[in-house]
Write an enzyme that holds these catalytic residues in place. Structure first.
Site, PDB file in Angstrom:
ATOM      1  N   LYS A 142       0.838  -1.209   0.000  1.00  0.00           N
ATOM      2  CA  LYS A 142       0.000   0.000   0.000  1.00  0.00           C
ATOM      3  C   LYS A 142       0.868   1.252   0.000  1.00  0.00           C
ATOM      4  O   LYS A 142       0.635   2.191  -0.761  1.00  0.00           O
ATOM      5  CB  LYS A 142      -0.908   0.018   1.244  1.00  0.00           C
ATOM      6  CG  LYS A 142      -2.089  -0.905   1.159  1.00  0.00           C
ATOM      7  CD  LYS A 142      -2.780  -1.056   2.509  1.00  0.00           C
ATOM      8  CE  LYS A 142      -3.820  -2.170   2.434  1.00  0.00           C
ATOM      9  NZ  LYS A 142      -4.279  -2.651   3.740  1.00  0.00           N
ATOM     10  N   GLN A 171      -4.989  -1.406   9.631  1.00  0.00           N
ATOM     11  CA  GLN A 171      -4.920  -2.753   9.060  1.00  0.00           C
ATOM     12  C   GLN A 171      -5.563  -3.774  10.003  1.00  0.00           C
ATOM     13  O   GLN A 171      -5.275  -3.790  11.200  1.00  0.00           O
ATOM     14  CB  GLN A 171      -3.436  -3.111   8.802  1.00  0.00           C
ATOM     15  CG  GLN A 171      -3.210  -4.456   8.143  1.00  0.00           C
ATOM     16  CD  GLN A 171      -3.702  -4.519   6.702  1.00  0.00           C
ATOM     17  OE1 GLN A 171      -3.768  -3.518   6.001  1.00  0.00           O
ATOM     18  NE2 GLN A 171      -4.071  -5.717   6.264  1.00  0.00           N
ATOM     19  N   ASP A 200     -11.494   2.772   4.053  1.00  0.00           N
ATOM     20  CA  ASP A 200     -11.923   1.373   3.994  1.00  0.00           C
ATOM     21  C   ASP A 200     -13.444   1.263   3.891  1.00  0.00           C
ATOM     22  O   ASP A 200     -13.959   0.198   3.531  1.00  0.00           O
ATOM     23  CB  ASP A 200     -11.506   0.648   5.284  1.00  0.00           C
ATOM     24  CG  ASP A 200     -10.244  -0.183   5.116  1.00  0.00           C
ATOM     25  OD1 ASP A 200     -10.027  -0.704   4.007  1.00  0.00           O
ATOM     26  OD2 ASP A 200      -9.494  -0.304   6.098  1.00  0.00           O
TER      27      ASP A 200
HETATM   28  N1  GUN Z   1      -7.034  -6.761   6.121  1.00  0.00           N
HETATM   29  C1  GUN Z   1      -7.296  -7.510   5.015  1.00  0.00           C
HETATM   30  N2  GUN Z   1      -7.963  -6.770   4.102  1.00  0.00           N
HETATM   31  C2  GUN Z   1      -8.121  -5.543   4.634  1.00  0.00           C
HETATM   32  C3  GUN Z   1      -8.719  -4.341   4.163  1.00  0.00           C
HETATM   33  O1  GUN Z   1      -9.273  -4.262   3.056  1.00  0.00           O
HETATM   34  N3  GUN Z   1      -8.667  -3.286   5.005  1.00  0.00           N
HETATM   35  C4  GUN Z   1      -8.098  -3.356   6.242  1.00  0.00           C
HETATM   36  N4  GUN Z   1      -8.104  -2.264   7.003  1.00  0.00           N
HETATM   37  N5  GUN Z   1      -7.516  -4.443   6.705  1.00  0.00           N
HETATM   38  C5  GUN Z   1      -7.543  -5.537   5.899  1.00  0.00           C
END
Ligand code: GUN
Length: 296
Positions: free
Chosen positions: A54, A98, A121
């Site tokens: 990311k 996350q 998100d």
């Molecule tokens: N962990 C796995 N996929 C995601 C996601 O799309 N967003 C977040 N915040 N954590 C994750």
């Protein structure tokens, strides 16, 4: 019928290029650089890989990336204090915590402490409610990526029968809301659904998001249907590690009209949509028009 392969890798590259273009314009015309803050608590290896990826892609499209790596035993109080600081930082337009969080932290409490306008998100309860009532919201990245691919392939989705297999808050439920928003007739199927094969056989669009390797065989797929496979499952086959989806690709590709592969389908779209959401959040917070084609 041999299915057309929906190339998520190429599509994601196109989305990132659109985001990069818009970011360059924002900088030039408004002196604004979008910023994304990612918070990682602990050292889960898969999460570390995601967060690194990311950060790298955020910088590649010209945005600022702020990474906050916290100790596995960080207290809830300290995590909430960091989120409060990011909520009030004008250089930060998007905040992602996350998941999963270590067990001692209340995930709902933490997510709902993020400013909904910065919740890239789309997990905050306000955004869930806004999406469910058809109002402008931040939309979860993976379902947004699936919707973009479906719109790109079909144009209009109006009147199509869609089945979403899986009822998670991250994918299944928001995916169903988005398909409903595009006027599909939507069924959400799950582990207790009776006659799952028959339910899937009725669908023009199948979105599989159950997290079970190759659970959907080709003979469940209606001839010519579009198959979006959200699953990313690591399995061992012939002594080798392999990534497979929730759909049995080989048999499904013989019946589907179009299908996303694993890897290279939905996966790359998730981070591309996270960048799109960060740009959208930045435009909204500055009272600027939203980027076209990058929102639901
Ligand atoms: N962990 C796995 N996929 C995601 C996601 O799309 N967003 C977040 N915040 N954590 C994750």
């Amino acid at each position: 019928m041999v299915a057309q392969v929906i190339d998520g890798k190429a599509f994601a590259a196109k989305v990132r290029a659109q985001v990069a273009d818009q970011v360059a314009k924002l900088k030039e015309e408004n002196g604004i650089t979008p910023g994304l803050a990612v918070v990682l608590v602990g050292e889960d290896p898969a999460s570390q890989v995601y967060v690194r990826s990311k950060g790298k892609q955020t910088v590649e499209v010209g945005m600022n990336s702020y990474e906050h790596k916290l100790d596995v035993d960080t207290s809830e109080e300290d995590l909430l204090a960091l989120i409060d600081k990011l909520n009030n930082d004008p250089a930060v337009h998007g905040i992602l915590v996350q998941l999963p969080l270590p067990k001692h932290l209340n995930e709902d409490l933490v997510i709902n402490s993020i400013d909904p306008a910065k919740d890239v998100d789309g997990f905050h309860i306000s955004n869930v409610g806004l999406l469910g009532t058809g109002q402008k919201s931040m939309v979860p990245c993976t379902p947004l990526g699936c919707l973009m691919m479906l719109r790109d392939y079909h144009g209009s989705l109006s009147g199509m029968d869609a089945v979403v297999i899986g009822r998670s808050n991250i994918v299944g439920k928001p995916m169903a809301q988005l398909l409903l928003g595009d006027s599909c007739t939507v069924t959400i199927a799950h582990s207790r659904t009776k006659d799952l094969p028959d339910v899937v056989r009725r669908a023009d669009i199948v979105v599989a998001a159950v997290g079970r390797p190759e659970m959907v065989p080709g003979d469940w797929i209606k001839e010519g249907a579009t198959v979006i496979d959200v699953g990313i499952n690591r399995i061992e086959r012939d002594g080798k590690n392999k990534l497979v989806g929730d759909v049995d690709y080989a048999s499904a590709a013989e019946r589907a009209g179009a299908i996303t592969p694993v890897p290279g389908g939905v996966g790359p779209m998730t981070i591309a949509c996270l960048l799109a959401n960060t740009l959208t959040a930045c435009c909204r917070s500055n009272g600027l028009p939203e980027p076209e084609g990058l929102t639901a």
